[in-house]
Write a protein that holds these residues in place. Structure first.
Motif, PDB file in Angstrom:
ATOM      1  N   ALA A 204     -49.456  29.350  -0.684  1.00 31.48           N
ATOM      2  CA  ALA A 204     -50.472  29.936   0.171  1.00 31.48           C
ATOM      3  C   ALA A 204     -50.239  30.802   1.409  1.00 31.48           C
ATOM      4  O   ALA A 204     -48.915  30.587   1.694  1.00 31.48           O
ATOM      5  CB  ALA A 204     -51.686  28.880   0.091  1.00 31.48           C
ATOM      6  N   ASP A 205     -51.032  31.271   2.183  1.00 29.98           N
ATOM      7  CA  ASP A 205     -50.666  32.137   3.441  1.00 29.98           C
ATOM      8  C   ASP A 205     -50.203  31.115   4.331  1.00 29.98           C
ATOM      9  O   ASP A 205     -50.412  29.972   4.527  1.00 29.98           O
ATOM     10  CB  ASP A 205     -51.841  32.950   3.994  1.00 29.98           C
ATOM     11  N   TRP A 206     -48.950  31.778   5.286  1.00 28.03           N
ATOM     12  CA  TRP A 206     -48.414  30.798   6.363  1.00 28.03           C
ATOM     13  C   TRP A 206     -48.927  31.050   7.517  1.00 28.03           C
ATOM     14  O   TRP A 206     -49.409  32.364   7.909  1.00 28.03           O
ATOM     15  CB  TRP A 206     -46.896  31.287   6.476  1.00 28.03           C
ATOM     16  N   ASP A 207     -49.035  30.143   8.462  1.00 29.27           N
ATOM     17  CA  ASP A 207     -49.466  30.498   9.941  1.00 29.27           C
ATOM     18  C   ASP A 207     -48.309  30.707  10.804  1.00 29.27           C
ATOM     19  O   ASP A 207     -48.521  31.243  11.944  1.00 29.27           O
ATOM     20  CB  ASP A 207     -50.143  29.303  10.432  1.00 29.27           C
ATOM     21  N   ILE A 208     -47.080  30.806  10.326  1.00 29.56           N
ATOM     22  CA  ILE A 208     -45.865  30.864  11.240  1.00 29.56           C
ATOM     23  C   ILE A 208     -45.437  32.188  10.764  1.00 29.56           C
ATOM     24  O   ILE A 208     -45.200  32.684   9.908  1.00 29.56           O
ATOM     25  CB  ILE A 208     -44.744  29.804  10.977  1.00 29.56           C
ATOM     26  N   THR A 209     -44.898  32.845  12.082  1.00 27.36           N
ATOM     27  CA  THR A 209     -44.365  34.004  12.051  1.00 27.36           C
ATOM     28  C   THR A 209     -43.019  34.165  12.685  1.00 27.36           C
ATOM     29  O   THR A 209     -42.584  33.170  13.509  1.00 27.36           O
ATOM     30  CB  THR A 209     -45.426  35.130  12.710  1.00 27.36           C
TER      31      THR A 209
END
Length: 337
Positions: free
Chosen positions: A187-192
């Motif tokens: 699923a989508d990650w919050d970290i970049t």
């Protein structure tokens, strides 16, 4: 610092864990995660009078004894890893959740070091999207930190909340700064802003077809391989030119879904190395794994002329292993920006 102190640390940690497990009535791994958190906090977490006062007193006395054993970071890590192995064995943990051996972490960190050193990176943001017990990520952080060349920030993701808690508490006892997230990494990650990913990928089918449909590595019919989706997802989340070091089944390019994976690799990333891990690390030929090194397009990244291939010699054979390190150094020169 003697072997005796390490043995003593392991024994006391074990004793504390057994006491806490009995009070909390949870699995060995659950109680080990909480034991390590308690050790790092220097106090026993109590909820609704559990554990009771008598157990708290016993635990506090053990934690004090543990604190007085002045282990080096590496010895401390070894004592904890032996405890994790024991806890997982007692819990009969499933294969995909078993701890990654130190030897694999050492090899992954060597590869990472040679590339980062050539790239002259000072600040390195690392992620492990399938962190499990945390041993692979912590070994890589420890080995890179010992060189004193990099400032490291680390993040960890896993869909198993017990293992996220364990990796977080393990890192806290080791005095490392690790952000841990309990989530499905597909699923989508919050970290970049990630330069480097290391992962010992769980193998099997991914059950949520609705999430898989957005990926190029998805299967045309039926469930897709989770480890293929995880590789694609991780590489998508790296900075341009970012490096992914993945521990995968040796047969990864010979399965029924290998075609989709290869097509995606050719179009979306640079495949820079495929190295079989030493056979001595695995119980059977079927269990054997390899390391695949991928690089994201962009930021001066290019396909290396000679992809590094072959079998990594046993780490216990210094002469052969030194030869492998020389090979690595030559290969890493290609990553110069």
């Amino acid at each position: 610092m003697s072997e005796k102190d390490m043995q003593s640390y392991f024994d006391k940690l074990n004793e504390a864990n057994s006491l806490l497990k009995k009070s909390l009535k949870v699995s060995n791994i659950d109680s080990l995660a909480e034991t390590l958190t308690n050790i790092s906090d220097g106090k026993v977490y109590v909820e609704n009078d559990v554990p009771n006062k008598e157990t708290v007193a016993k635990l506090e006395s053990i934690y004090k004894e543990l604190k007085n054993l002045n282990l080096t970071p590496l010895q401390l890590k070894q004592s904890i890893t032996v405890s994790i192995i024991k806890a997982q064995k007692d819990d009969k943990s499933e294969v995909n959740k078993l701890m990654t051996p130190d030897a694999i972490g050492l090899i992954a960190s060597l590869i990472a070091y040679e590339i980062l050193n050539v790239q002259d990176k000072k600040n390195v943001n690392i992620v492990d999207p399938t962190v499990g017990t945390g041993n692979l990520l912590i070994e890589v952080i420890e080995q890179l930190s010992m060189t004193e060349k990099f400032k490291i920030n680390a993040a960890a993701l896993d869909n198993d909340d017990t293992l996220v808690a364990l990796s977080k508490s393990f890192s806290e006892v080791m005095n490392l700064n690790l952000d841990a997230y309990h989530q499905d990494s597909i699923a989508d990650w919050d970290i970049t802003d990630i330069d480097l990913a290391v992962a010992d990928l769980p193998v099997g089918y991914y059950p949520i077809d609705d999430n898989a449909k957005n990926f190029k590595t998805k299967s045309d019919e039926g469930h897709s391989y989770a480890h293929h989706l995880l590789i694609e997802q991780t590489m998508n989340n790296l900075n341009d030119g970012g490096i992914g070091i993945f521990i995968v089944p040796s047969q990864i390019f010979q399965t029924d879904q290998a075609k989709k994976l290869s097509e995606w690799m050719v179009s979306s990333v640079y495949l820079q190395a495929v190295l079989d891990l030493p056979a001595t690390l695995f119980a059977s030929k079927e269990a054997q794994k390899a390391i695949v090194v991928l690089q994201k397009h962009g930021d001066n990244a290019k396909q290396i002329g000679n992809v590094l291939m072959g079998t990594i010699p046993d780490t216990n054979n210094p002469k052969l292993f030194e030869g492998f390190k020389d090979q690595l150094q030559d290969w890493a020169k290609n990553f110069k920006g």
